[in-house]
Design an enzyme around this catalytic site. Structure first.
Site, PDB file in Angstrom:
ATOM      1  N   ASP A   1       5.987  -6.835   3.018  1.00  0.00           N
ATOM      2  CA  ASP A   1       6.514  -7.239   3.910  1.00  0.00           C
ATOM      3  C   ASP A   1       5.503  -8.478   5.376  1.00  0.00           C
ATOM      4  O   ASP A   1       4.386  -8.173   4.877  1.00  0.00           O
ATOM      5  CB  ASP A   1       6.380  -5.824   5.012  1.00  0.00           C
ATOM      6  CG  ASP A   1       5.326  -4.998   4.771  1.00  0.00           C
ATOM      7  OD1 ASP A   1       4.206  -6.148   4.521  1.00  0.00           O
ATOM      8  OD2 ASP A   1       5.462  -4.071   5.358  1.00  0.00           O
ATOM      9  N   ASN A  53       5.275   8.052  10.027  1.00  0.00           N
ATOM     10  CA  ASN A  53       6.281   8.847   9.337  1.00  0.00           C
ATOM     11  C   ASN A  53       6.939   9.096   7.986  1.00  0.00           C
ATOM     12  O   ASN A  53       7.900   9.062   7.647  1.00  0.00           O
ATOM     13  CB  ASN A  53       7.125   8.057  10.272  1.00  0.00           C
ATOM     14  CG  ASN A  53       7.214   6.167  10.503  1.00  0.00           C
ATOM     15  OD1 ASN A  53       7.195   6.257   8.830  1.00  0.00           O
ATOM     16  ND2 ASN A  53       8.209   5.616  11.144  1.00  0.00           N
TER      17      ASN A  53
HETATM   18  C1  GLP Z   1       2.023  -1.068   8.518  1.00  0.00           C
HETATM   19  C2  GLP Z   1       2.549  -1.944   7.131  1.00  0.00           C
HETATM   20  C3  GLP Z   1       2.305  -0.742   5.999  1.00  0.00           C
HETATM   21  C4  GLP Z   1       1.090  -0.280   5.971  1.00  0.00           C
HETATM   22  C5  GLP Z   1       1.570   0.643   7.559  1.00  0.00           C
HETATM   23  C6  GLP Z   1       0.002   1.851   7.090  1.00  0.00           C
HETATM   24  O1  GLP Z   1       3.229   0.012   9.354  1.00  0.00           O
HETATM   25  N1  GLP Z   1       3.785  -2.649   7.314  1.00  0.00           N
HETATM   26  O2  GLP Z   1       2.801  -1.269   4.159  1.00  0.00           O
HETATM   27  O3  GLP Z   1       1.411   0.562   4.708  1.00  0.00           O
HETATM   28  O4  GLP Z   1       0.977  -0.282   7.656  1.00  0.00           O
HETATM   29  O5  GLP Z   1      -1.000   0.899   8.169  1.00  0.00           O
HETATM   30  P1  GLP Z   1      -2.554   1.494   7.791  1.00  0.00           P
HETATM   31  O6  GLP Z   1      -2.968   1.434   6.326  1.00  0.00           O
HETATM   32  O7  GLP Z   1      -3.241   0.922   8.493  1.00  0.00           O
HETATM   33  O8  GLP Z   1      -2.398   2.769   8.307  1.00  0.00           O
END
Ligand code: GLP
Length: 241
Positions: free
Chosen positions: A67, A132
């Site tokens: 993404d 979430n």
């Molecule tokens: C963002 C990314 C996701 C990721 C999520 C969790 O929303 N688009 O791919 O899994 O954050 O992030 P973190 O690993 O910093 O908790």
């Protein structure tokens, strides 16, 4: 689902790296599905160290990221393009022209990314998970048959992402993103989901033990034939079994 529970974030990163190393050792031209966020940073550090110490090469690999934010330039310090270069690509030998990160927000941009992935089969898809239950930027409510699409980010995701990135400034976090869909993720041969910390415990419980529902996008992974979840004790703390 194969759930591996280890002590802490360091152990999560080592365990995830062991999975990655096996894939790239067995297949020199492996296709890597990559993720951003804080969760995979330790895995990427291990990959860089191993590349330095042992010469594990990514020269024949290619990568597809999940993404990207909409509305900020690729070279913006908080873009996922920049994140990947800073946290992984600059430390390994994956050729620049083999790197794919979605970009843009039009129908044509999304179709272009689908086209790039058309004849490709991802060998291992790295995933984090949102508080979430989102994967990539597939927020709750995203259909399981979705492909690359534009997303309106939930307020909770914007707040989560401001906590660690964008210097805590919620107003600077883009409100939209472009993301591979859940159908793209499900096509990967192997899925490697990484989660650590208490903040992920509810999402991990719902993913593993809850009903399969679009309310929890990661619950789609219950149907994946080779899905490994590497979680620390805090993230596993609400699992019943
Ligand atoms: C963002 C990314 C996701 C990721 C999520 C969790 O929303 N688009 O791919 O899994 O954050 O992030 P973190 O690993 O910093 O908790």
């Amino acid at each position: 689902m194969n759930v591996i529970v280890v002590k802490d974030y360091d152990a999560v990163s080592k365990e995830a790296f062991a999975v990655m190393k096996e894939v790239v050792t067995n297949k020199k031209d492996a296709v890597l599905g990559l993720a951003t966020g804080s969760s995979p940073i330790g895995l990427y550090k291990n990959m860089i160290q191993d590349h330095k110490d042992n010469g594990t090469s990514y020269a024949q690999c290619q990568s597809f990221n999940l993404d990207e934010y909409v509305g900020i330039d690729r070279n913006h310090p908080e873009s996922y393009w920049t994140f990947m270069h800073e946290n992984l690509f600059k430390g390994i030998d994956l050729p620049e022209d083999k790197i794919h990160v979605p970009y843009g927000s039009t129908k044509e941009d999304c179709e272009g990314y689908e086209k790039a992935m058309e004849n490709v089969s991802v060998d291992v898809q790295v995933l984090g998970i949102g508080g979430n239950g989102h994967i990539g930027f597939n927020e709750p409510g995203t259909p399981f048959d979705s492909v690359t699409h534009k997303v309106d980010l939930k307020q909770s995701t914007i707040e989560d992402n401001a906590r660690l990135f964008f210097n805590g400034k919620i107003e600077d976090v883009p409100t939209q993103a472009v993301s591979m869909g859940i159908a793209n993720i499900m096509k990967a041969k192997k899925v490697l989901l990484i989660a650590s910390g208490e903040g992920k415990a509810k999402a991990i419980q719902a993913t593993v033990e809850g009903p399969k529902t679009t309310d929890v996008p990661a619950s789609a992974l219950q149907d994946h034939p080779d899905c490994i979840l590497v979680v620390d004790e805090a993230a596993a703390s609400l699992l019943k079994k």
